[in-house]
Every structure is written in C-alpha cells, then in structure tokens.
Design a protein around this motif. Structure first.
Motif, PDB file in Angstrom:
ATOM      1  N   LYS A   1      58.583  57.608   9.551  1.00  0.00           N
ATOM      2  CA  LYS A   1      57.481  58.488   9.216  1.00  0.00           C
ATOM      3  C   LYS A   1      56.181  57.596   8.987  1.00  0.00           C
ATOM      4  O   LYS A   1      55.116  57.939   8.711  1.00  0.00           O
ATOM      5  CB  LYS A   1      57.464  59.209   8.006  1.00  0.00           C
ATOM      6  CG  LYS A   1      58.692  60.548   8.372  1.00  0.00           C
ATOM      7  CD  LYS A   1      58.229  61.762   7.608  1.00  0.00           C
ATOM      8  CE  LYS A   1      59.168  62.684   7.889  1.00  0.00           C
ATOM      9  NZ  LYS A   1      58.968  63.865   7.048  1.00  0.00           N
ATOM     10  N   THR A   2      56.164  56.251   9.384  1.00  0.00           N
ATOM     11  CA  THR A   2      55.260  55.511   9.355  1.00  0.00           C
ATOM     12  C   THR A   2      54.778  54.853  10.358  1.00  0.00           C
ATOM     13  O   THR A   2      55.525  54.435  11.478  1.00  0.00           O
ATOM     14  CB  THR A   2      55.655  54.021   8.252  1.00  0.00           C
ATOM     15  OG1 THR A   2      56.064  54.438   7.085  1.00  0.00           O
ATOM     16  CG2 THR A   2      54.346  53.223   8.126  1.00  0.00           C
ATOM     17  N   ILE A   3      53.408  55.083  10.727  1.00  0.00           N
ATOM     18  CA  ILE A   3      52.823  54.413  11.994  1.00  0.00           C
ATOM     19  C   ILE A   3      52.175  53.332  11.773  1.00  0.00           C
ATOM     20  O   ILE A   3      51.691  53.025  10.716  1.00  0.00           O
ATOM     21  CB  ILE A   3      51.563  55.502  12.595  1.00  0.00           C
ATOM     22  CG1 ILE A   3      52.192  56.791  12.487  1.00  0.00           C
ATOM     23  CG2 ILE A   3      50.626  55.221  13.578  1.00  0.00           C
ATOM     24  CD1 ILE A   3      51.037  58.043  12.651  1.00  0.00           C
TER      25      ILE A   3
ATOM     26  N   ARG B   1      54.099  61.177   5.789  1.00  0.00           N
ATOM     27  CA  ARG B   1      53.573  60.291   6.750  1.00  0.00           C
ATOM     28  C   ARG B   1      52.908  59.326   6.018  1.00  0.00           C
ATOM     29  O   ARG B   1      52.127  59.519   4.997  1.00  0.00           O
ATOM     30  CB  ARG B   1      52.950  61.131   7.738  1.00  0.00           C
ATOM     31  CG  ARG B   1      53.855  61.897   8.831  1.00  0.00           C
ATOM     32  CD  ARG B   1      52.994  62.337  10.043  1.00  0.00           C
ATOM     33  NE  ARG B   1      53.952  62.897  10.911  1.00  0.00           N
ATOM     34  CZ  ARG B   1      53.534  63.217  12.043  1.00  0.00           C
ATOM     35  NH1 ARG B   1      52.400  62.857  12.447  1.00  0.00           N
ATOM     36  NH2 ARG B   1      54.454  63.662  12.800  1.00  0.00           N
ATOM     37  N   SER B   2      52.955  58.259   6.768  1.00  0.00           N
ATOM     38  CA  SER B   2      51.996  57.109   6.040  1.00  0.00           C
ATOM     39  C   SER B   2      51.589  56.095   7.321  1.00  0.00           C
ATOM     40  O   SER B   2      52.105  56.369   8.354  1.00  0.00           O
ATOM     41  CB  SER B   2      52.805  56.040   5.184  1.00  0.00           C
ATOM     42  OG  SER B   2      54.077  55.864   5.627  1.00  0.00           O
ATOM     43  N   ILE B   3      50.732  55.206   7.160  1.00  0.00           N
ATOM     44  CA  ILE B   3      50.079  54.201   8.102  1.00  0.00           C
ATOM     45  C   ILE B   3      49.869  53.035   7.646  1.00  0.00           C
ATOM     46  O   ILE B   3      49.610  52.651   6.561  1.00  0.00           O
ATOM     47  CB  ILE B   3      48.737  54.997   8.665  1.00  0.00           C
ATOM     48  CG1 ILE B   3      48.696  56.428   8.952  1.00  0.00           C
ATOM     49  CG2 ILE B   3      48.110  53.934   9.399  1.00  0.00           C
ATOM     50  CD1 ILE B   3      47.439  56.925   9.451  1.00  0.00           C
ATOM     51  N   PHE B   4      50.344  52.047   8.295  1.00  0.00           N
ATOM     52  CA  PHE B   4      50.235  50.361   8.078  1.00  0.00           C
ATOM     53  C   PHE B   4      49.326  50.205   9.114  1.00  0.00           C
ATOM     54  O   PHE B   4      49.851  49.930  10.414  1.00  0.00           O
ATOM     55  CB  PHE B   4      51.550  49.857   8.067  1.00  0.00           C
ATOM     56  CG  PHE B   4      51.428  48.503   7.952  1.00  0.00           C
ATOM     57  CD1 PHE B   4      50.868  47.856   6.639  1.00  0.00           C
ATOM     58  CD2 PHE B   4      51.832  47.530   8.807  1.00  0.00           C
ATOM     59  CE1 PHE B   4      50.619  46.586   6.386  1.00  0.00           C
ATOM     60  CE2 PHE B   4      51.597  46.104   8.584  1.00  0.00           C
ATOM     61  CZ  PHE B   4      51.168  45.686   7.397  1.00  0.00           C
ATOM     62  N   ALA B   5      48.257  49.827   8.833  1.00  0.00           N
ATOM     63  CA  ALA B   5      47.226  49.251  10.020  1.00  0.00           C
ATOM     64  C   ALA B   5      46.627  47.846   9.683  1.00  0.00           C
ATOM     65  O   ALA B   5      46.408  47.571   8.435  1.00  0.00           O
ATOM     66  CB  ALA B   5      45.972  50.367  10.075  1.00  0.00           C
TER      67      ALA B   5
ATOM     68  N   LEU C   1      58.062  51.189  -0.067  1.00  0.00           N
ATOM     69  CA  LEU C   1      56.962  52.142  -0.440  1.00  0.00           C
ATOM     70  C   LEU C   1      56.698  53.087   0.766  1.00  0.00           C
ATOM     71  O   LEU C   1      55.733  53.938   0.385  1.00  0.00           O
ATOM     72  CB  LEU C   1      55.765  51.572  -1.137  1.00  0.00           C
ATOM     73  CG  LEU C   1      55.867  51.026  -2.299  1.00  0.00           C
ATOM     74  CD1 LEU C   1      54.724  49.946  -2.687  1.00  0.00           C
ATOM     75  CD2 LEU C   1      55.747  52.048  -3.416  1.00  0.00           C
ATOM     76  N   PHE C   2      57.198  52.696   1.922  1.00  0.00           N
ATOM     77  CA  PHE C   2      56.946  53.436   2.962  1.00  0.00           C
ATOM     78  C   PHE C   2      58.260  54.419   3.480  1.00  0.00           C
ATOM     79  O   PHE C   2      58.277  55.357   4.186  1.00  0.00           O
ATOM     80  CB  PHE C   2      56.788  52.566   4.314  1.00  0.00           C
ATOM     81  CG  PHE C   2      55.453  52.126   4.394  1.00  0.00           C
ATOM     82  CD1 PHE C   2      54.260  53.032   3.922  1.00  0.00           C
ATOM     83  CD2 PHE C   2      54.990  50.715   4.789  1.00  0.00           C
ATOM     84  CE1 PHE C   2      52.976  52.164   4.087  1.00  0.00           C
ATOM     85  CE2 PHE C   2      53.720  50.233   4.865  1.00  0.00           C
ATOM     86  CZ  PHE C   2      52.711  50.985   4.647  1.00  0.00           C
TER      87      PHE C   2
END
Length: 254
Positions: A191-193, A143-147, A137-138
């Motif tokens: 593109k995932t932070i 762009r996407s974020i995993f926090a 899913l990333f």
C-alpha cells in the motif's frame, strides 16, 4: 490521497533548510497530520527548524541524523517507532551539488573519486537506506507514500548537455534505487507508493551559484515548489509507484 486520513504521520528527511524546511512548514498547516518528524544534520544550520519545534512541540519532533551513517538512520527510525506505528508520508529532501571542495564537474579532468563517493552517499545511498529501514512503518493497512527529491539532470534520456558528472550520476542512481524499491515494496509494503520528484529550479542554497542562468519565471520560491510538489503527491495513485514526476505532474524519462 492522504487528505482522508485524519491522524496521519509524516517524516521529512533533510528538513533544516530549503525544500525540506518548506515541507515541514506546509505539513504543520494541515490539520490531518498529527505527528511530523523532521531530521537535520547540523544544529547550527537548523535554527529555523528547531524554532518551529519549540512552537509546535505537540506535533513536531526533530531528530539529528547524518544520512551518510546507517547507524544514525537506524537510531532515528527506532525513535520514531517509539511514538507512532505508521508513517503515511516520508519525503527525502537531502541533496548535495556543491560543498567545500565539491563543485559540479564541467569536464572529466575535474572528477575526483572522493567527491563522487560523497555525492552518491548523500544523493542516492541515504535514500535507499531510509527505504530499507522504514519498511516496518510502511507495512500497514493505510496507504502511504515514500517520495524523494530527485532532479531532471538525473534523467539519462534527457541528458543533452553533459557535465555535472557526480550530481547527474548520483541522481540517476537515486532514480534506479527508487524504481527497484517500488518493485520490492509492491510485495512487502503493497500500500506504499514510491516516487521520484523533480522540483524545478528552486531558490535554495543548492541552486544559488547557478541562478543567473535560469530563465525568467523559472526560479521558484521554496513555498511555490512545495505547493506544486504537494499537489503531485496528493494526486498519486498506486499505479504511479516507481515513476519519476516533474513539479507540474508530467512524467520524466529515465
């Protein structure tokens, strides 16, 4: 960073109360988030979350997931994949400091192996399993974020008081998992932070037994914490992946 995406999708893990529930409420107020998925462990403690689902059935979907069980994580993500092709924001809000016979250890004499194992399962292993199974899913163009909600007491460099063995160690492990995930994601999901976030002392069930020692003005209401962390998240850039941020945007030592 996500404000420019018109049809964003979010996942909040551990949303039945505290900071997780606060994030769900905040995301529902943002028009650009089209679908919000929220997980909870026990239905009895998720009454407010499930009430929100009744009020926002077109946007909010709640999933019962015990993050200590990898098969339930897999099933939950499969359910999400049936609805959307990408998650733009995932926030891991699950954490345990005290529960039943589990309490912060003040000395080595109080350490119990079963409590340490449980602390690691909830505070760190669940997050890295989530990162493992969220990759499909990333791996997208947006762009996407995993926090993940971490804690300053998980900083080895900042540890000057000792104690709280299980909580400190499991949060330090979480930080290492996230740092290592950020390195792999830079190749697999470029593109995932990936970031760890310290929320400050927030007025939740987790901090309740220890609030009398908090200096005036340093006990944050949930809504305030969520607003602060949302600002940190919105200001993230790709170069920030793998970092550990406090609620005020400052970087914390590992």
């Amino acid at each position: 960073m996500l404000a420019e995406i018109n049809h964003a999708n979010a996942l909040v893990v551990g949303a039945s109360q505290g900071i997780g529930l606060g994030f769900v409420r905040a995301l529902l107020q943002k028009d650009n988030f089209q679908r919000i998925f929220a997980t909870y462990r026990n239905q009895s403690s998720a009454v407010e979350l499930l009430t929100l689902q009744e009020q926002h059935r077109d946007r909010l979907e709640c999933l019962q997931v015990d993050i200590t069980d990898e098969s339930q994580i897999i099933a939950g993500i499969k359910q999400i994949q049936e609805s959307v092709k990408q998650i733009h924001l995932a926030i891991y809000c699950v954490g345990v400091l005290h529960e039943g016979n589990l309490n912060p250890e003040k000395s080595l004499r109080q350490i119990k192996s079963e409590n340490l194992i449980y602390s690691f399962q909830v505070n760190s292993i669940g997050a890295v399993l989530l990162a493992k199974h969220l990759m499909p899913l990333f791996k997208k163009s947006d762009r996407s974020i995993f926090a993940s909600i971490s804690a300053k007491v998980g900083s080895i460099g900042d540890n000057r008081l000792g104690g709280w063995y299980g909580y400190r160690a499991s949060k330090a492990a979480l930080n290492m998992f996230l740092k290592t995930t950020a390195i792999e994601y830079s190749r697999r999901c470029p593109k995932t932070i990936v970031v760890a976030l310290h929320p400050g002392t927030t007025d939740t069930r987790l901090s309740q037994p220890f609030q009398k020692n908090v200096p005036p003005g340093k006990l944050f209401p949930v809504e305030h914490t969520v607003n602060l962390l949302s600002k940190v998240i919105s200001n993230l850039e790709m170069k920030d992946s793998g970092e550990f941020f406090a609620w005020d945007g400052s970087k914390l030592p590992w």
